[in-house]
Design an enzyme around this catalytic site. Structure first.
Site: not given
Ligand code: 2HA
Ligand code: ZN
Length: 271
Positions: A116, A139, A141, A169, A210
């Site tokens: 990414e 990033h 999840h 908040e 995602h």
């Molecule tokens: O690197 O989360 O979006 C692994 C991820 C790809």
């Molecule tokens: Zn990801």
């Protein structure tokens, strides 16, 4: 030379990755972080002429030429960052052509930066345009944020508004709201460009079904933004199937934003 593993930036990176793993946000190789090291004198830690190898990036980042980033590796697990930083992390400098990354440290087993990286660098460029102190793109999840994507509209006004209502908040922590992208193929320049476009307006961007991107001047800011969204999404997932008896109304949200003097998305409130 000082020991790079003792540097503030390395400790911050390791602790963020470890915390994200333990919170269950970043299973297996999920998630990635990049840290613009502008505020550090890297020559205290590294021979800046010692380029280990060059890695093509597959896109151009002209405005970042010469800038150095500490970044997580592709296929690497957040779980393992703490015990083996030199294989799981790398420090790269964007080369003069803007298309090549020069490896200065790490990725010892021949690895390379996260898949990414386009989304990260394009997001850095976008955030730096609106805030020259931005340093982190993150990033992840997070479980409840992701769950919410399946049962809530992916309209950014509606998504933000629902989360603002979930914890008092929230509007103070992310008054600028959350950008939302539809499901898109990850790892591509296209999703990178779409993320960066949103990053001109938002510090947080949801990738439909995602995960989420967060940004900030510090690791704490980026982490804290995602953490607050995830907490609010958890409240949503715990309550959305139950009859709603009480709510924080738009008048109260406005009262909060005005009392704490934050510049909020007035157009995300309906009344
Ligand atoms: O690197 O989360 O979006 C692994 C991820 C790809
Ligand atoms: Zn990801």
């Amino acid at each position: 030379m000082k020991n790079i593993l003792e540097s503030k930036f390395m400790k911050e990176m390791i602790s963020a990755a470890s915390n994200m793993y333990r919170l269950g946000w970043d299973e297996r190789n999920g998630g990635n972080i990049s840290y613009l090291l502008k505020d550090y004198d890297l020559s205290e830690y590294l021979d800046l002429n010692g380029v280990i190898r060059e890695i093509p990036m597959g896109f151009e980042a002209k405005s970042l030429v010469g800038q150095c980033f500490l970044v997580t590796g592709t296929g690497k697990y957040f779980k393992n960052v703490e015990s083996d930083p030199e294989n799981n992390l790398g420090i790269v400098r964007i080369g003069k052509d803007g298309k090549t990354a020069e490896l200065l440290w790490g990725f010892k087993d021949g690895g390379r930066f996260t898949s990414e990286f386009p989304a990260h660098l394009m997001s850095h460029m976008a955030r730096l345009k609106v805030d020259d102190k931005n340093r982190i793109i993150m990033h992840s999840h997070p479980t409840n944020t992701l769950a919410m994507n399946y049962v809530h509209t992916l309209d950014e006004k509606e998504f933000t508004h629902t989360l603002w209502q979930m914890c008092t908040e929230c509007i103070v922590v992310f008054p600028d709201g959350i950008g939302v992208l539809p499901w898109m193929l990850c790892g591509t320049n296209e999703i990178g460009e779409a993320t960066a476009k949103k990053m001109e307006e938002f510090r947080l961007v949801v990738w439909g079904m995602h995960g989420i991107y967060g940004s900030g001047r510090t690791m704490d800011e980026a982490f804290g933004l995602i953490e607050t969204v995830e907490k609010a999404a958890e409240i949503f997932m715990l309550t959305s199937h139950l009859p709603r008896i009480n709510t924080i109304n738009d008048g109260q949200l406005r009262e909060l934003a005005e009392f704490f003097k934050v510049d909020y998305r007035k157009d995300f409130l309906s009344e």
